[in-house]
Motif scaffolding. Structure first.
Motif, PDB file in Angstrom:
ATOM      1  N   LEU A 128       0.829  -1.207   0.000  1.00 57.63           N
ATOM      2  CA  LEU A 128       0.000   0.000   0.000  1.00 57.63           C
ATOM      3  C   LEU A 128       0.868   1.264   0.000  1.00 57.63           C
ATOM      4  N   GLN A 129       1.951   1.239   0.769  1.00 60.41           N
ATOM      5  CA  GLN A 129       2.848   2.394   0.783  1.00 60.41           C
ATOM      6  C   GLN A 129       3.505   2.598  -0.577  1.00 60.41           C
ATOM      7  N   ARG A 130       3.849   1.483  -1.228  1.00 58.33           N
ATOM      8  CA  ARG A 130       4.459   1.585  -2.556  1.00 58.33           C
ATOM      9  C   ARG A 130       3.468   2.149  -3.571  1.00 58.33           C
ATOM     10  N   LEU A 131       2.224   1.745  -3.475  1.00 65.02           N
ATOM     11  CA  LEU A 131       1.215   2.291  -4.380  1.00 65.02           C
ATOM     12  C   LEU A 131       1.133   3.815  -4.237  1.00 65.02           C
ATOM     13  N   GLN A 132       1.162   4.286  -3.008  1.00 68.21           N
ATOM     14  CA  GLN A 132       1.105   5.725  -2.786  1.00 68.21           C
ATOM     15  C   GLN A 132       2.354   6.429  -3.324  1.00 68.21           C
ATOM     16  N   ARG A 133       3.518   5.824  -3.088  1.00 65.36           N
ATOM     17  CA  ARG A 133       4.757   6.427  -3.572  1.00 65.36           C
ATOM     18  C   ARG A 133       4.801   6.433  -5.102  1.00 65.36           C
ATOM     19  N   GLY A 135       2.267   6.510  -7.041  1.00 64.36           N
ATOM     20  CA  GLY A 135       1.309   7.513  -7.474  1.00 64.36           C
ATOM     21  C   GLY A 135       1.886   8.919  -7.429  1.00 64.36           C
ATOM     22  N   ARG A 136       2.581   9.251  -6.348  1.00 66.29           N
ATOM     23  CA  ARG A 136       3.152  10.595  -6.212  1.00 66.29           C
ATOM     24  C   ARG A 136       4.241  10.845  -7.259  1.00 66.29           C
ATOM     25  N   SER A 139       2.731  11.105 -10.830  1.00 66.88           N
ATOM     26  CA  SER A 139       2.028  12.371 -11.067  1.00 66.88           C
ATOM     27  C   SER A 139       2.982  13.525 -11.330  1.00 66.88           C
ATOM     28  N   VAL A 163      -7.581   0.415  -4.608  1.00 62.33           N
ATOM     29  CA  VAL A 163      -6.461   1.299  -4.258  1.00 62.33           C
ATOM     30  C   VAL A 163      -5.653   1.639  -5.499  1.00 62.33           C
ATOM     31  N   GLU A 167      -5.119   5.501  -6.476  1.00 64.92           N
ATOM     32  CA  GLU A 167      -3.769   6.047  -6.312  1.00 64.92           C
ATOM     33  C   GLU A 167      -3.026   6.224  -7.627  1.00 64.92           C
TER      34      GLU A 167
END
Length: 314
Positions: A128-133, A135-136, A139, A163, A167
């Motif tokens: 989940l943390q990797r998905l957020q990273r 995504g950032r 972008s 997710v 994300e």
């Protein structure tokens, strides 16, 4: 080492006739190429640096070099043999220095690869943390196509779909960006596909599959389950738009030159895209050697080469 030694030992011949010894060493050259899954690397890789862009004529020339070298040494007087040996040593040292000076690009046109130093996955929270990273970083990237390393998300589970959509995919679609993400896709019988999934701005998806996962650690041919699938007929080419067709090479496949030759013979790629997961390589040189292998094959056919690699955690 035993497999490699056995293959190259076929190049030795005690025949009295020089042509028989030349035939034996040429046979070993081709046998080593065919034995790629168990004999990593091959002299053909050097042809990519020696005669870049030569393509199939370069392949033919490289296969003749050992036999021609043998004939030259056999025909030379003793004093000249020492000179030839010195030339070979100088060539090897020069090639080594050339390789150390080589790098691989992370961008070709509007296609970019993203390197990471995230190490091994440490469970669902890490995914989940990797998905957020991802995504950032995605972008903020100006690239039209952004490529992430092999197995960067580990085994894909359907529960990740919402997710992934929030994300990554929705922002990428809004930006008109294609994302290529390495992940392991589950199959029936608890088997896995080492894959790269392309998510296009129009909602389409495409999958490139590894044809030869690493033997023993991933590919366990003696098992019917709990193994990655090896299939040299699997499709590994992705359409990246703007006329670019990328042949995706996965990690261990970088050591297997025959897979590049199969792509050149049947798929007509316009570039090579290497996805690797080298977090277990404690020595940086080990990962660099792997890169030099695939870079040599890409240069042999004059193809652009990009690599997305996940290294040990910094």
């Amino acid at each position: 080492m035993l497999a490699t030694g056995a293959v190259w030992a076929c190049g030795w011949s005690g025949a009295a006739r020089l042509r028989d010894r030349m035939a034996a060493i040429t046979l070993a050259w081709w046998l080593a190429l065919l034995a790629g899954p168990v004999v990593p690397g091959h002299p053909i890789i050097a042809a990519g640096f020696a005669v870049p862009g030569s393509g199939w004529p370069g392949v033919a020339l490289a296969s003749l070099v050992p036999a021609l070298a043998l004939a030259s040494v056999a025909a030379a007087p003793q004093a000249l043999r020492r000179v030839l040996l010195a030339m070979v040593l100088v060539t090897l040292v020069g090639t080594g220095l050339l390789l150390h000076a080589q790098g691989h690009p992370f961008r070709f046109g509007s296609i970019a690869t993203q390197g990471t130093a995230w190490g091994a996955l440490a469970g669902t929270d890490d995914v989940l943390q990797r998905l957020q990273r991802i995504g950032r970083i995605s972008s903020a990237s100006p690239a039209r196509v952004l490529v992430w390393p092999e197995s960067i998300l580990g085994r894909y589970e359907p529960a990740l779909a919402p997710v992934l959509e929030i994300e990554l995919l929705r922002p990428a679609r809004d930006a008109g960006r294609t994302l290529v993400i390495g992940m392991d896709l589950p199959m029936a019988g608890n088997r896995l596909l080492n894959a790269a999934v392309a998510f296009y701005p129009d909602g389409r998806r495409a999958i490139a599959v590894a044809r030869q996962p690493a033997p023993l650690s991933l590919w366990k041919p003696w098992r019917d389950s709990d193994t990655f699938v090896a299939d040299w007929r699997a499709a590994n080419v992705l359409d990246l738009g703007a006329g670019e067709r990328a042949a995706v090479i996965f990690c261990y496949e970088e050591y297997v030159p025959l897979l590049y030759l199969l792509n050149e013979a049947f798929d007509a790629p316009t570039l090579y895209l290497a996805l690797a997961n080298t977090w277990a390589a404690r020595e940086p040189e080990a990962a660099a050697i792997q890169t030099w292998h695939s870079l040599g094959m890409a240069r042999l056919f004059g193809r652009p080469y990009l690599k997305a690699e996940n290294r040990p955690a910094a």
